[in-house]
Scaffold this active site. Sequence first.
Site, PDB file in Angstrom:
ATOM      1  CE  LYS A 222       4.322  71.042   9.856  1.00  0.00           C
ATOM      2  NZ  LYS A 222       4.261  69.731  10.466  1.00  0.00           N
ATOM      3  CD  GLU A 228       7.923  81.089  21.487  1.00  0.00           C
ATOM      4  OE1 GLU A 228       7.076  80.994  20.564  1.00  0.00           O
ATOM      5  OE2 GLU A 228       7.871  80.420  22.533  1.00  0.00           O
ATOM      6  N   GLY A 292       7.986  69.255  12.652  1.00  0.00           N
ATOM      7  CA  GLY A 292       8.993  70.284  12.933  1.00  0.00           C
ATOM      8  C   GLY A 292      10.340  69.696  13.313  1.00  0.00           C
ATOM      9  NE  ARG A 293       8.670  65.274  17.564  1.00  0.00           N
ATOM     10  CZ  ARG A 293       7.414  65.675  17.524  1.00  0.00           C
ATOM     11  NH1 ARG A 293       7.150  66.978  17.389  1.00  0.00           N
ATOM     12  NH2 ARG A 293       6.411  64.828  17.602  1.00  0.00           N
ATOM     13  CD  GLU A 378       8.038  69.223  20.065  1.00  0.00           C
ATOM     14  OE1 GLU A 378       8.219  69.178  18.837  1.00  0.00           O
ATOM     15  OE2 GLU A 378       8.057  70.287  20.711  1.00  0.00           O
ATOM     16  CG  HIS A 409      36.876  67.199  33.789  1.00  0.00           C
ATOM     17  ND1 HIS A 409      37.880  66.860  34.659  1.00  0.00           N
ATOM     18  CD2 HIS A 409      37.276  66.758  32.565  1.00  0.00           C
ATOM     19  CE1 HIS A 409      38.863  66.278  33.997  1.00  0.00           C
ATOM     20  NE2 HIS A 409      38.515  66.189  32.717  1.00  0.00           N
ATOM     21  CE  LYS A 533       3.358  76.215  20.745  1.00  0.00           C
ATOM     22  NZ  LYS A 533       3.050  75.735  19.398  1.00  0.00           N
TER      23      LYS A 533
HETATM   24  O1  F6P Z   1       7.136  73.567  20.376  1.00  0.00           O
HETATM   25  C1  F6P Z   1       6.150  73.150  19.514  1.00  0.00           C
HETATM   26  C2  F6P Z   1       6.517  73.312  18.084  1.00  0.00           C
HETATM   27  O2  F6P Z   1       5.368  73.156  17.336  1.00  0.00           O
HETATM   28  C3  F6P Z   1       7.608  72.355  17.609  1.00  0.00           C
HETATM   29  O3  F6P Z   1       7.112  71.091  17.321  1.00  0.00           O
HETATM   30  C4  F6P Z   1       8.117  73.072  16.422  1.00  0.00           C
HETATM   31  O4  F6P Z   1       9.326  72.547  15.987  1.00  0.00           O
HETATM   32  C5  F6P Z   1       8.215  74.465  16.993  1.00  0.00           C
HETATM   33  O5  F6P Z   1       7.069  74.592  17.805  1.00  0.00           O
HETATM   34  C6  F6P Z   1       8.264  75.575  15.982  1.00  0.00           C
HETATM   35  O6  F6P Z   1       7.127  75.599  15.171  1.00  0.00           O
HETATM   36  P1  F6P Z   1       7.082  76.404  13.828  1.00  0.00           P
HETATM   37  O7  F6P Z   1       8.119  75.873  12.923  1.00  0.00           O
HETATM   38  O8  F6P Z   1       5.689  76.224  13.310  1.00  0.00           O
HETATM   39  O9  F6P Z   1       7.355  77.859  14.152  1.00  0.00           O
END
Ligand code: F6P
Length: 569
Positions: A222, A228, A292-293, A378, A409, A533
């Site tokens: 987003k 990452e 995002g979620r 979240e 189990h 972060k």
């Molecule tokens: O972990 C925080 C967060 O902002 C989430 O809400 C989001 O889904 C994720 O990081 C990834 O963010 P992006 O889509 O901006 O890479």
Amino acid sequence: MTSSSTAAETAPDTAPVDPTTTAAWEALDAHDAEMTGSLREWFAEDPERAARFTHDAADLHVDLSKNLITPRTQELLLQLAEQVGLTDRRDAMFAGEHINTTEDRAVLHTALRRPAGTSPALEVDGQDVDADVHATLEKIYAFARQVRSGEWTGVTGKPIRTVVNIGIGGSDLGPVMVYEALKPLAQEGLEARFISNIDPTDAYETTADLDPETTLVIVASKTFTTLETITNARLVRQWLLQGLRENAGLTREQENEAVAKHFVAVSTALDKVEEFGIDPDNAFGFWNWVGGRYSVDSAIGTVLATVLGPEVFEELLAGFHAMDEHFRTAPAESNVPLLMGLLNIWNVNFLEAETHAVLPYSQYLHRFPAYLQQLTMESNGKSVRWDGSTVVTETGEVFWGEPGTNGQHAFYQLIHQGTRIIPADFIAFATPTRPLTDGEQDVHELFLANFFAQSKALAFGKTAEEVRAEGTEGALVAAREFSGDRPSTSIMAPALTPSVLGQLIALYEHITFVEGVVWGINSFDQWGVELGKQLAKELAPAVAGDEQAIEEQDSSTAELIRYYRAHRA
Ligand code: F6P
């Protein structure tokens, strides 16, 4: 409310109602203290109990009767919803008001699945939302069709065989979960893979057996700033270009063309996509009013539309919309997301449950609990309310789970006989995606027998007399006794179709919303992920060996970094 409207441009500044000051809360407290009986008794006294507490929402058939509630509990919970202004808040969300107060944004994931041509059109903050949503969908579908037909090729002219989605959190969990759930619908010869973790082994293992010539990468972020995702995108770009150089003689001059043919992006930040080197023509946008979620049904689902197909994606969206309509229009007494959200409030704030298990009896839903963890935790893992004041109740239960029967189990022992109350949602489908028999035995029936057995055992338990009647004596009796009265909800549907999956996801989105409104929290921000972060960035020099930076740390962190430096091979 109507199905669309022009939203107010500013954040609603109404302070949340303190739920504990409402008459309904007081009555629920008294009701909790006075409650007598057990599920055994309640079922015996009321032959209509199952029917009374079972509701259909679109294709979902939801039985709430094995929860620790009476008709009076439900009545009071519905009064609570009314007294905290839940309907107004719901309508404000659908209309695009800025209910995400800390980010001053509308919350419009429901607009992502409004059918084309819905009248009147939804206009929010000057944006023709419907037009933008459908123009983006058309662009995604056109791209997906090109890839699926083989018209879109890699730089060496070969058709795409693997689509690798790079993203994390909402840009990963939703796509992975839906792909795993609907995998049998993937086009033959086309698969999806997912890279999320910055642990370099994730990118390594996911690409190790892939052919760069037939691999297409979707960088899904987003913000397009997530460490990452951007790091993994660079790693995979390196892998791809190196592979193409070694296997297909790619020259330096052809690298930009290779990136254009093998990388597309999904983001709200198209300028940053370009900076990364991806042609904005090969990017699919969405908007800051999609959290995002809550984004699997936005362009973040491009990997799904590509590998599963535009028709499957459309069906998924239709499922979401069916549940939105149910939530928006069904009467409170049979409004499933409303009732399930309120039930969670009852379990958390009155019965003191701390966690909530989600137990799909479907192997294809094996990533559903993980998906729900981000959606629910979240969203509702907050200690302040939307006006900045401190919350007045416990909030945000821990969601967790595994598919049945594997969980049986592993951890069901604690749900059946532990000291904690763990409300559980059991999910199952009448028709299996893969019907198989073992000799004469329909294996799905064996599977579902377990599904039915577990909620029955939790609800009704086994008394000491029943244990003794089986011939058990002495101290063993207590060990083999089951208290019963362990709450659960059973959700069934005809089959795990794209539409049903969309309905299930939207159901939990709205449950999460309902809980957030009662607690008075903004379920749509996530400031709690920021500090970690920020510290990770600040710690980088210390990790790289800057002695002064190490010394500036607290003694625990400094020693851990020293351990790392001493043992790094
Ligand atoms: O972990 C925080 C967060 O902002 C989430 O809400 C989001 O889904 C994720 O990081 C990834 O963010 P992006 O889509 O901006 O890479």
